[in-house]
Design an enzyme around this catalytic site. Structure first.
Site, short mmCIF file in Angstrom:
data_model
loop_
_atom_site.label_atom_id
_atom_site.label_comp_id
_atom_site.label_asym_id
_atom_site.label_seq_id
_atom_site.Cartn_x
_atom_site.Cartn_y
_atom_site.Cartn_z
N GLU A 156 -5.76 1.90 -8.24
CA GLU A 156 -4.66 1.16 -7.64
C GLU A 156 -4.39 -0.07 -8.51
OE1 GLU A 156 -5.43 -0.80 -3.82
OE2 GLU A 156 -3.40 -0.24 -3.22
N CYS A 203 0.84 -1.20 0.00
CA CYS A 203 0.00 0.00 0.00
C CYS A 203 0.87 1.25 0.00
CB CYS A 203 -0.94 0.00 1.19
SG CYS A 203 -0.06 0.14 2.74
#
Ligand code: NAD
Length: 484
Positions: free
Chosen positions: A375, A281
């Protein structure tokens, strides 16, 4: 199958779950290594009852005694580091170095938990004549922690030592894609002397996560995973009046200025985009190149080509992830972006069934493209061009996420300007993966985090405790004022 079918872990024992079984694969070669149960609400309830029974006695122990177990746990994590890293490598597919670093971070967060007695003394003050007010930190009760696939050892440990040392009992729901490390952590906690019922594992996926959100016996929960699920979990658990902290996904931007140190920037950017195969992340997946940065981009491509699947680049988690990542690259190409380094179709000799994507650098991506906004979670860098620093900041600020952002420059003034203006919770200056180290806390902004505070470090103390305020008159003859 290398490992037997996994069990839940309840009240210090392996417990068979009711639900169906899911296959667990080694992403490096695609082989079946285990089966994990998809637990039901009844399975969860058994764990909650065990935790509820054990927690009061645990909470009654002074914190200085509770942390003794975590001193031993820290020692056991260090002692078994290689074996724990091998387990991460097998179920997650990252390289041995990355897996070992993950366990080392677990050691660091445990070290922080060992210091909690020094960080959490209460407060006391004479608030009126002869009257004192004291404030104590108390545990919440039974808490849950739901974790993602990308750090099967570290992310559970973001929550286990702190939440438990602060007096809570915990139910961990690990990712069903990487469930093996959790069971080994349970054994180590038991060996460290943790009483039965204080740490429990309930394996599964959506059904059991929803049961955790709904269960009235769970007082608080943390979630780490994608933004889509974080939002659902946050809203559902909060509607049952639980305290919730849900960390979501990310789209981390690196702003590279023309005066950036060429070699250091190129190697840092390459490491940020490819570390853990881009499945962090904190991985940078968007680079905003300001002005003439062509030589830095050329150097970045050179560095990216040195990163080789199966050697110093691990696998992505599944065949579906490989397909999704390659789909993003192809779509960007069709929309006019220029592929400078192409990692599609990567294979590793002898591991042809593994899920590999090679490092990919794409130039002339435009901010409105899907690859620039979403993402990707693979070793892919999208480069966008900007004429000025302010234009670059505007691109960063327009992201719905806000986990991390970084600036590469040799100018202190410009670094500070970008650091101030970036809309992200964790900022790097000449650092591509700006993970705060203990005692500083980990957590993003915007759609990368739902709830208040951060998940590790000092901020987690607030999350896993509540304050009890006691007002005391020791002496009935005390001179009092209007408040007393
Ligand atoms: P995910 O959201 O698919 O899964 C996370 C957890 O939620 C798992 O335990 C899973 O079983 C459960 N889950 C999945 N779908 C669900 C549903 N519909 N309802 C209820 N529960 C569900 O995430 P993932 O793919 O395992 O992990 C990757 C994601 O995690 C990435 O988006 C990454 O950025 C994010 N992540 C964020 C952080 C952070 O600190 N912000 C850290 C690590 C990973």
């Amino acid at each position: 199958m290398k490992y037997s079918t996994l069990s839940n872990y309840v009240d210090g024992e392996a417990v068979k779950a009711d639900g169906s079984l899911l296959d667990v694969f080694n992403p490096q070669d695609g082989s079946l290594i285990a089966k994990v149960p998809l637990s039901t609400a009844d399975d969860l309830d058994r764990a909650v009852q065990a935790a509820k029974k054990a927690q009061p006695e645990w909470a009654a122990m002074p914190i200085k005694e509770r942390v003794q177990i975590f001193f031993r746990y820290k020692y056991l994590l260090e002692k078994h580091l290689k074996e724990l890293a091998e387990l991460v490598l097998e179920e997650n597919g990252k390289t041995m170095g990355e897996a070992a670093a993950e366990v080392e971070k677990s050691v660091e967060v445990t070290e922080f938990a060992c210091a909690l007695p020094q960080l959490t003394p209460g407060e006391i003050e004479e608030v009126s004549r002869g009257v004192e007010c004291r404030v104590d930190r108390k545990p919440l009760g039974v808490v849950a922690s739901i974790t993602p696939f990308n750090f099967p050892n570290m992310v559970p440990n973001w929550t286990i030592p702190n939440a438990i040392a602060l007096g809570n009992a915990m139910i961990l729901k690990p990712s069903e894609l990487t469930p093996l490390s959790a069971n080994r952590l349970a054994e180590l906690l038991k060996d460290a002397g943790l009483p039965d019922g204080i740490f429990n594992i309930v394996h599964g996926s959506r059904e059991v996560v929803e049961a955790i959100c709904d269960h009235p016996g769970i007082d608080a929960m943390s979630f780490v995973g994608s933004t889509k699920v974080a939002k659902i979990v946050y809203a559902r658990a909060a509607s049952h009046h639980k305290r919730v902290l849900a960390l979501g996904g990310a789209k981390n931007h690196l702003i590279v200025l023309p005066d950036a140190h060429e070699e250091m920037t190129a190697s840092n950017v390459a490491a940020s985009m490819t570390g853990c195969a881009g499945q962090r992340c904190m991985a940078a997946s968007a680079m905003v190149a300001v002005g003439d940065t062509d030589s830095i981009i050329r150097k970045l491509c050179e560095e990216a080509r040195k990163i080789v699947p199966g050697k110093n680049l691990g696998a992505v988690i599944s065949a579906a992830a490989k397909e999704r990542i390659e789909g993003y690259i192809t779509e960007a190409e069709q929309q006019g972006a220029k592929i400078l380094v192409d990692g599609r179709g990567a294979t590793v000799e002898g591991k042809e069934s593994g899920f590999y994507v090679g490092p990919t650098v794409i130039d002339h991506v435009r901010p409105e493209m899907r690859i620039a906004k979403e993402e990707v979670f693979g070793p892919v860098m999208s480069i966008m061009r900007a004429a000025t620093v302010d234009e670059a900041i505007e691109i960063e600020n327009s992201s719905e996420y806000g986990n991390a952002a970084a600036v590469f420059t040799q100018s202190g003034g410009l670094a500070r300007y970008v650091a101030e203006k970036a809309s992200a919770g964790m900022i790097g200056v000449n650092i591509g993966v700006p993970v705060p180290r203990e005692p500083f806390s980990f957590g993003g902004w915007n759609e990368s985090r739902f709830g208040t505070g951060d998940i590790t470090g000092k901020s987690s103390i607030e999350f896993w405790t509540r304050l009890k305020k006691t007002t005391i008159k020791w002496n009935p003859e005390a001179r009092t004022n209007w408040m007393s």
